[in-house]
Each structure stands twice: as structure tokens, then as C-alpha cells.
Write a protein that holds these residues in place. Structure first.
Motif, PDB file in Angstrom:
ATOM      1  N   THR A 214      12.883  28.793 -64.524  1.00 42.81           N
ATOM      2  CA  THR A 214      13.795  29.444 -63.584  1.00 42.81           C
ATOM      3  C   THR A 214      14.985  30.022 -64.344  1.00 42.81           C
ATOM      4  O   THR A 214      15.534  29.372 -65.233  1.00 42.81           O
ATOM      5  N   VAL A 215      15.381  31.232 -63.978  1.00 43.91           N
ATOM      6  CA  VAL A 215      16.492  31.909 -64.650  1.00 43.91           C
ATOM      7  C   VAL A 215      17.658  32.052 -63.665  1.00 43.91           C
ATOM      8  O   VAL A 215      17.472  32.535 -62.543  1.00 43.91           O
ATOM      9  N   VAL A 216      18.844  31.618 -64.085  1.00 41.51           N
ATOM     10  CA  VAL A 216      20.058  31.761 -63.289  1.00 41.51           C
ATOM     11  C   VAL A 216      21.008  32.691 -64.046  1.00 41.51           C
ATOM     12  O   VAL A 216      21.379  32.414 -65.191  1.00 41.51           O
ATOM     13  N   ILE A 217      21.403  33.790 -63.404  1.00 41.74           N
ATOM     14  CA  ILE A 217      22.300  34.780 -64.025  1.00 41.74           C
ATOM     15  C   ILE A 217      23.611  34.773 -63.237  1.00 41.74           C
ATOM     16  O   ILE A 217      23.628  35.096 -62.039  1.00 41.74           O
ATOM     17  N   ARG A 218      24.705  34.423 -63.899  1.00 38.94           N
ATOM     18  CA  ARG A 218      25.987  34.277 -63.203  1.00 38.94           C
ATOM     19  C   ARG A 218      26.758  35.590 -63.105  1.00 38.94           C
ATOM     20  O   ARG A 218      27.865  35.618 -62.579  1.00 38.94           O
ATOM     21  N   GLY A 219      26.182  36.671 -63.592  1.00 41.16           N
ATOM     22  CA  GLY A 219      26.802  37.989 -63.475  1.00 41.16           C
ATOM     23  C   GLY A 219      25.846  38.970 -62.830  1.00 41.16           C
ATOM     24  O   GLY A 219      25.125  38.628 -61.893  1.00 41.16           O
ATOM     25  N   ASN A 220      25.795  40.190 -63.359  1.00 41.73           N
ATOM     26  CA  ASN A 220      24.959  41.260 -62.833  1.00 41.73           C
ATOM     27  C   ASN A 220      23.807  41.547 -63.780  1.00 41.73           C
ATOM     28  O   ASN A 220      23.832  41.172 -64.954  1.00 41.73           O
ATOM     29  N   VAL A 221      22.794  42.238 -63.269  1.00 41.97           N
ATOM     30  CA  VAL A 221      21.698  42.734 -64.109  1.00 41.97           C
ATOM     31  C   VAL A 221      21.841  44.253 -64.124  1.00 41.97           C
ATOM     32  O   VAL A 221      21.706  44.911 -63.080  1.00 41.97           O
ATOM     33  N   LEU A 222      22.105  44.808 -65.301  1.00 43.99           N
ATOM     34  CA  LEU A 222      22.444  46.223 -65.405  1.00 43.99           C
ATOM     35  C   LEU A 222      21.212  47.108 -65.532  1.00 43.99           C
ATOM     36  O   LEU A 222      20.085  46.624 -65.736  1.00 43.99           O
ATOM     37  N   ASN A 223      21.435  48.415 -65.422  1.00 43.55           N
ATOM     38  CA  ASN A 223      20.368  49.413 -65.488  1.00 43.55           C
ATOM     39  C   ASN A 223      19.499  49.251 -66.724  1.00 43.55           C
ATOM     40  O   ASN A 223      20.001  49.060 -67.838  1.00 43.55           O
ATOM     41  N   GLY A 224      18.190  49.344 -66.513  1.00 40.38           N
ATOM     42  CA  GLY A 224      17.262  49.417 -67.632  1.00 40.38           C
ATOM     43  C   GLY A 224      16.837  48.091 -68.224  1.00 40.38           C
ATOM     44  O   GLY A 224      15.951  48.071 -69.087  1.00 40.38           O
ATOM     45  N   PHE A 225      17.404  46.972 -67.769  1.00 42.07           N
ATOM     46  CA  PHE A 225      17.037  45.683 -68.355  1.00 42.07           C
ATOM     47  C   PHE A 225      15.934  45.009 -67.554  1.00 42.07           C
ATOM     48  O   PHE A 225      15.685  45.335 -66.388  1.00 42.07           O
ATOM     49  N   VAL A 227      14.106  41.215 -66.505  1.00 42.67           N
ATOM     50  CA  VAL A 227      14.172  39.756 -66.434  1.00 42.67           C
ATOM     51  C   VAL A 227      12.852  39.268 -65.826  1.00 42.67           C
ATOM     52  O   VAL A 227      12.487  39.659 -64.717  1.00 42.67           O
ATOM     53  N   LYS A 228      12.158  38.438 -66.578  1.00 42.72           N
ATOM     54  CA  LYS A 228      10.886  37.898 -66.104  1.00 42.72           C
ATOM     55  C   LYS A 228      10.939  36.373 -66.156  1.00 42.72           C
ATOM     56  O   LYS A 228      11.401  35.800 -67.142  1.00 42.72           O
ATOM     57  N   ALA A 229      10.477  35.720 -65.084  1.00 46.57           N
ATOM     58  CA  ALA A 229      10.493  34.256 -65.025  1.00 46.57           C
ATOM     59  C   ALA A 229       9.239  33.766 -64.309  1.00 46.57           C
ATOM     60  O   ALA A 229       8.809  34.366 -63.315  1.00 46.57           O
ATOM     61  N   SER A 230       8.680  32.678 -64.807  1.00 44.69           N
ATOM     62  CA  SER A 230       7.523  32.102 -64.121  1.00 44.69           C
ATOM     63  C   SER A 230       7.953  31.337 -62.882  1.00 44.69           C
ATOM     64  O   SER A 230       7.153  31.103 -61.979  1.00 44.69           O
ATOM     65  N   GLY A 231       9.232  30.940 -62.817  1.00 49.23           N
ATOM     66  CA  GLY A 231       9.776  30.282 -61.632  1.00 49.23           C
ATOM     67  C   GLY A 231      10.574  31.257 -60.789  1.00 49.23           C
ATOM     68  O   GLY A 231      10.111  32.334 -60.458  1.00 49.23           O
ATOM     69  N   ASP A 232      11.823  30.877 -60.461  1.00 48.07           N
ATOM     70  CA  ASP A 232      12.693  31.714 -59.643  1.00 48.07           C
ATOM     71  C   ASP A 232      13.687  32.474 -60.511  1.00 48.07           C
ATOM     72  O   ASP A 232      13.948  32.096 -61.653  1.00 48.07           O
ATOM     73  N   ILE A 233      14.260  33.525 -59.943  1.00 50.10           N
ATOM     74  CA  ILE A 233      15.386  34.239 -60.561  1.00 50.10           C
ATOM     75  C   ILE A 233      16.528  34.228 -59.549  1.00 50.10           C
ATOM     76  O   ILE A 233      16.357  34.662 -58.413  1.00 50.10           O
ATOM     77  N   ALA A 246       9.352  37.654 -60.825  1.00 48.68           N
ATOM     78  CA  ALA A 246       9.384  36.195 -60.717  1.00 48.68           C
ATOM     79  C   ALA A 246       8.098  35.687 -60.080  1.00 48.68           C
ATOM     80  O   ALA A 246       7.609  36.257 -59.098  1.00 48.68           O
ATOM     81  N   GLY A 247       7.564  34.612 -60.640  1.00 42.11           N
ATOM     82  CA  GLY A 247       6.413  33.984 -60.010  1.00 42.11           C
ATOM     83  C   GLY A 247       6.797  33.315 -58.702  1.00 42.11           C
ATOM     84  O   GLY A 247       5.991  33.174 -57.798  1.00 42.11           O
ATOM     85  N   GLY A 248       8.063  32.881 -58.604  1.00 45.03           N
ATOM     86  CA  GLY A 248       8.571  32.252 -57.386  1.00 45.03           C
ATOM     87  C   GLY A 248       9.389  33.233 -56.564  1.00 45.03           C
ATOM     88  O   GLY A 248       8.939  34.314 -56.232  1.00 45.03           O
ATOM     89  N   SER A 249      10.646  32.845 -56.252  1.00 45.18           N
ATOM     90  CA  SER A 249      11.513  33.672 -55.423  1.00 45.18           C
ATOM     91  C   SER A 249      12.600  34.343 -56.252  1.00 45.18           C
ATOM     92  O   SER A 249      12.962  33.858 -57.325  1.00 45.18           O
ATOM     93  N   ILE A 250      13.121  35.442 -55.732  1.00 54.71           N
ATOM     94  CA  ILE A 250      14.249  36.146 -56.348  1.00 54.71           C
ATOM     95  C   ILE A 250      15.388  36.167 -55.330  1.00 54.71           C
ATOM     96  O   ILE A 250      15.185  36.593 -54.187  1.00 54.71           O
ATOM     97  N   GLU A 251      16.580  35.704 -55.759  1.00 54.04           N
ATOM     98  CA  GLU A 251      17.729  35.613 -54.870  1.00 54.04           C
ATOM     99  C   GLU A 251      18.906  36.323 -55.519  1.00 54.04           C
ATOM    100  O   GLU A 251      19.314  35.971 -56.617  1.00 54.04           O
ATOM    101  N   ILE A 252      19.421  37.337 -54.840  1.00 57.89           N
ATOM    102  CA  ILE A 252      20.488  38.181 -55.389  1.00 57.89           C
ATOM    103  C   ILE A 252      21.647  38.155 -54.405  1.00 57.89           C
ATOM    104  O   ILE A 252      21.539  38.662 -53.283  1.00 57.89           O
TER     105      ILE A 252
END
Length: 471
Positions: A214-225, A227-233, A246-252
Motif C-alpha cells: 500500500t502506498v500513502v502519499i501525503r502530498g500531490n501526484v504531479l503531471n506525468g508521474f 504510481v503503481k501498488a499491489s494494495g491501495d493508494i 492499484a490492485g486494491g482501492s485508490i483514495e484521493i
């Protein structure tokens, strides 16, 4: 049908034998002379094997007021209907708050607490995550002839373990095998993944992310990048024209402004505050608190935009079960396409599985033929030549591989068929208003909205798209 004195009875049983009716037949001139004994009625019922659920008060009335019952079909016995079994289910002791979310929670001051809505609980190794509740067998009924009626058993449920979890021997409980966070992936598989945190933005200082967890990002995801995770993002900021898988859920938390770049793909749910000019796909639900604007959004089950500002304008939205929003479209009649009731990816997968199974069955047949020839040689000569012996070993190993492949495909085929059978009636729901300019499609049925609809639910009834007022 037998005559008893100057009258006769007819006794009829319903097809399910849960009801018996009696009809008194008599001529008009004989009505004043009819005298019926209760014992005669019970005897007639016994002749037709009606022995259970007899309504004694009806028998008494029939004997007391025969004129009232002449040529009338009267229920004289009722059986006991079977009680169908309850369907099996899965309890999630520590995940109820995640599984039961239906939308953002409103705080006392009226603000929407979207952040707490998407919290994923931490779990520890050995913690109970899921418990299977078996299907009920129901209670048998009894026909008016005294025969037992077998109830329909409840539909069993399949508990689906994923990564980093263990089951008990009976396969009725799932426990965490590691410390981490819970993630539901495709087909509702339950996993526990480790966590990778980014304490700022995903930018050139961080680069693309590909993490088995699972990947937790405490900021923003900018243009062109990417992010892949087998769990949640989980993104506490916003997502621009990036690619999230994400293999699981994505929460923004702060929403998606993609400028028609990148894509968001989740095996389970996508939750965010708004979607603008984006391409979003979820295996289960897309839940948005504010707006979906000029985007392509697909969900295996539901697209929900039901917040206080919940509005959908423009783009193409596709969902297997339901699309719901407070407002659809605008006064400018902006073209918006809504499609529900189709799961093409599942149907295509089922066709592919059936083709693969046929090939496996054919290979198993050929392998068994080869092994049968080897056995015949062995029985005839008492032993196999070295080359035949090697061939026998190869065929035996091939059969083991084919059997494993066959079981895997049959299990997946069963899962897909169960999911397709579980398809309920598709619906589009406008909780406040739907403006003209909407094109809605239910499978092969198409309907264009040409005037405003207030608080309306659209469904297919008797092969046509119909409407009902939402209360």
C-alpha cells in the motif's frame, strides 16, 4: 368425484400442494334438503389424501350453511410453506467501517469529513480479519397431504484469501499473516500489505513508484508521474495528469484534475472529492462527494455522486449496476452519456475461460489415452521399455499439471458465473434533477432525455425504460 346423498363434493389441490379447495355441487331444488355431516367432509378430504392443515371452521360453516358454499370454490386446507435458507455472508470484525461506507460522513457543522471516510485500519499479525457465516438450510414445510416440502437452501458464499493472510483449517476465518493495512483487491480478495509512505509530492525528487503493498502519499501526484501498488493508494492531496494503478482501492482527498492526461485504475474502489477531465476505472465502485466533470468513468458496480453538491456533467459514465447523483447535466443541455447494466469484461472473461477449459479437457483426454496405452503394454509384457517408461512419467506429470489448471479455471468460472447471476436490475437515480442532453443506455435500450426530471429513478421494466419518483 362421488355423490353423497343429494349433493357431491369436488376437492382440488394446488400445484404446490399447499392449498386444497372444496366445491359443493348440488341442484337448486335440493338446496333446502341438504344435510351435511362434518364426518362426511373429512372423509371426502381423506379420499383425496388431504390430512394436514384442514380449516375446521370452514368445515363447520360448510355443514351449517351449505347454501352459501354451493358451486363456490372455498379453501378448506392450507399447508405449511417451507422457509428458505438465508444466504451465507462474510463478517469483517475490524473492517466494518470500510466495507459499509456508502458516502462521505457529514460533521455537526455541516462540513463533509471525506478524509475519515477513507481511513484504512492497521492490523497486526494474527488478527482476525474475516469470518464466514454459513448459508442457512431453511425450515421444511408440509403439504396438505402431509408430505414434507424441502426448503430452498441459502446460497453459499466464498471467502477469498489474498496476499499475506492465512485461513483456519475449515476455511471459515481469515487472519493477518503480517502487520500492515487491509486491502480488498479484484473479486473481493482480502489482503494485508506493508505500507510505503511519501511525505510530500510525487515529483522529480521522488520519481515513479512501483511498490508491492500500500502506498500513502501525503502530498500531490504531479503531471506525468506513475504510481503503481499491489494494495491501495492513498493520496492526501490531489492528482493531476498522472497514472495511478492499484490492485486494491485508490483514495484521493483533494480530487483529480487530469486535463485529459493519465488514468486512474483500481481493482476495487475509487474515492475522491471530484473528477475533472479524467479517465477513471474501478472494479467495484467510484464514490465522489462533489462532482464528475467531462470525464470517462467506469465501475464494475456503481458510480455514486450523492453529496450536497453531487453533480455529473459531460463525459461518458459506465456502471454494471447503478449511476446515482444529485444533479445530472445542466441548463445548457451539455451532452452526457450514462450506461448501466452491462459487464462486458466479465462476459468476455467467461467466454475465454470456457475456451481454455475445453482445451484443457481435450488435453486431459489425450493424456489419459496415452496412459491407457502404457497400462495395456505393461499388462501384456509385465514391464515397460525405458523409452515407454520415460513417456509414462512425462504423461503422468502432464496430467498433474492439467488437473491443477483445470481446477483453477473451474473455480474462476464458478466465481464469474456467480457474479453475473448476482446482477440486479440496473438503475440511474437523480436525487434532485436531471436536465436535457442526457443519453442513457440500459444494455441495448437507449433513451434521450428531452425535458427535466425531478427526483427520478430510471429502470428497465417489461423490456422498456420506465421512471419512478424518488421519495
Amino acid at each position: 368425484m362421488e355423490a353423497i346423498g343429494n349433493y357431491r363434493f369436488e376437492v382440488k389441490l394446488s400445484a404446490d400442494k399447499l392449498e386444497a379447495v372444496i366445491i359443493l355441487r348440488a341442484e337448486e331444488e335440493d338446496l333446502d334438503n341438504i344435510l351435511i355431516r362434518e364426518s362426511d367432509v373429512y372423509e371426502e378430504l381423506r379420499k383425496h389424501r388431504v390430512t394436514f392443515g384442514i380449516l375446521d371452521n370452514v368445515v363447520q360453516d360448510l355443514c351449517t350453511l351449505p347454501r352459501k358454499f354451493v358451486h363456490a370454490q372455498v379453501t378448506v386446507a392450507r399447508g405449511l410453506p417451507p422457509v428458505p435458507g438465508t444466504d451465507g455472508s462474510v463478517e469483517y470484525p475490524y473492517l466494518d467501517s470500510v466495507r459499509e461506507e456508502s458516502g462521505p460522513k457529514e460533521l455537526e457543522d455541516g462540513r463533509v469529513d471525506f478524509y475519515n471516510l477513507t481511513t484504512i485500519p492497521n492490523v497486526v499479525k494474527g488478527q482476525l480479519l474475516a469470518r464466514k457465516i454459513p448459508a442457512g438450510q431453511g425450515q421444511p414445510g408440509k403439504s396438505v397431504t402431509g408430505e414434507p416440502i424441502i426448503p430452498k437452501a441459502g446460497r453459499d458464499v466464498i471467502i477469498k484469501p489474498g496476499k499475506n493472510v492465512v485461513q483456519n483449517q475449515e476455511r471459515t476465518m481469515i487472519y493477518a499473516a503480517i502487520d500492515g493495512q487491509v486491502s480488498f483487491t479484484d473479486q473481493d480478495k482480502l489482503n494485508v500489505f506493508p505500507v510505503f509512505e511519501v511525505n510530500g509530492d510525487v515529483d522529480f525528487g521522488v520519481g515513479n513508484i512501483d511498490f508491492v503493498g500500500t502506498v500513502v502519499i501525503r502530498g500531490n501526484v504531479l503531471n506525468g508521474f506513475r504510481v503503481k501498488a499491489s494494495g491501495d493508494i492513498r493520496v492526501l492531496g490531489s492528482v493531476e495528469g498522472a497514472e495511478l494503478i492499484a490492485g486494491g482501492s485508490i483514495e484521493i482527498k483533494s480530487g483529480i484534475v487530469a486535463q485529459d492526461k493519465g488514468s486512474i485504475v483500481a481493482g476495487h474502489d475509487v474515492r475522491t472529492s471530484f473528477i475533472q477531465n479524467a479517465n477513471v476505472t474501478a472494479g467495484n465502485q467510484v464514490i465522489v462527494s462533489q462532482s464528475i466533470m467531462f470525464s470517462t468513468v467506469r465501475a464494475g458496480k456503481q458510480i455514486l455522486c450523492k453529496g450536497a453538491k453531487g453533480i455529473i456533467i459531460g463525459g461518458v459514465l459506465q456502471a454494471g449496476e447503478k449511476i446515482a447523483a444529485r444533479v445530472f447535466g445542466n441548463t445548457s443541455a451539455t451532452p452526457t452519456v450514462l450506461e448501466v447494466g452491462v459487464k462486458p469484461e466479465l462476459r468476455q472473461e467467461l467466454v475465454q475461460i470456457q475456451k481454455e477449459l475445453q482445451q484443457v479437457y481435450e488435453n486431459l483426454r489425450k493424456t489419459d489415452q496415452g496412459l491407457s496405452v502404457m497400462n495395456q503394454i505393461l499388462q501384456t509384457s509385465g514391464e515397460l521399455p525405458p523409452d515407454k517408461k520415460m513417456l509414462q512419467i512425462k504423461l503422468t506429470n502432464t496430467r498433474l499439471v492439467l488437473e491443477k489448471e483445470c481446477k483453477t479455471l473451474e473455480a474462476r468460472k464458478k466465481d464469474v458465473e456467480t457474479e453475473l447471476k448476482g446482477e440486479g436490475p440496473a438503475a440511474i437515480e437523480a436525487y434532485h434533477v436531471m436536465y436535457p442532453g442526457i443519453k442513457m443506455t440500459f444494455g441495448k435500450l437507449v433513451h434521450f432525455i428531452k425535458h427535466e426530471y425531478a427526483r427520478t429513478r430510471f429502470v428497465v421494466l417489461d423490456g422498456e425504460i420506465s421512471t419512478a419518483t424518488l421519495i
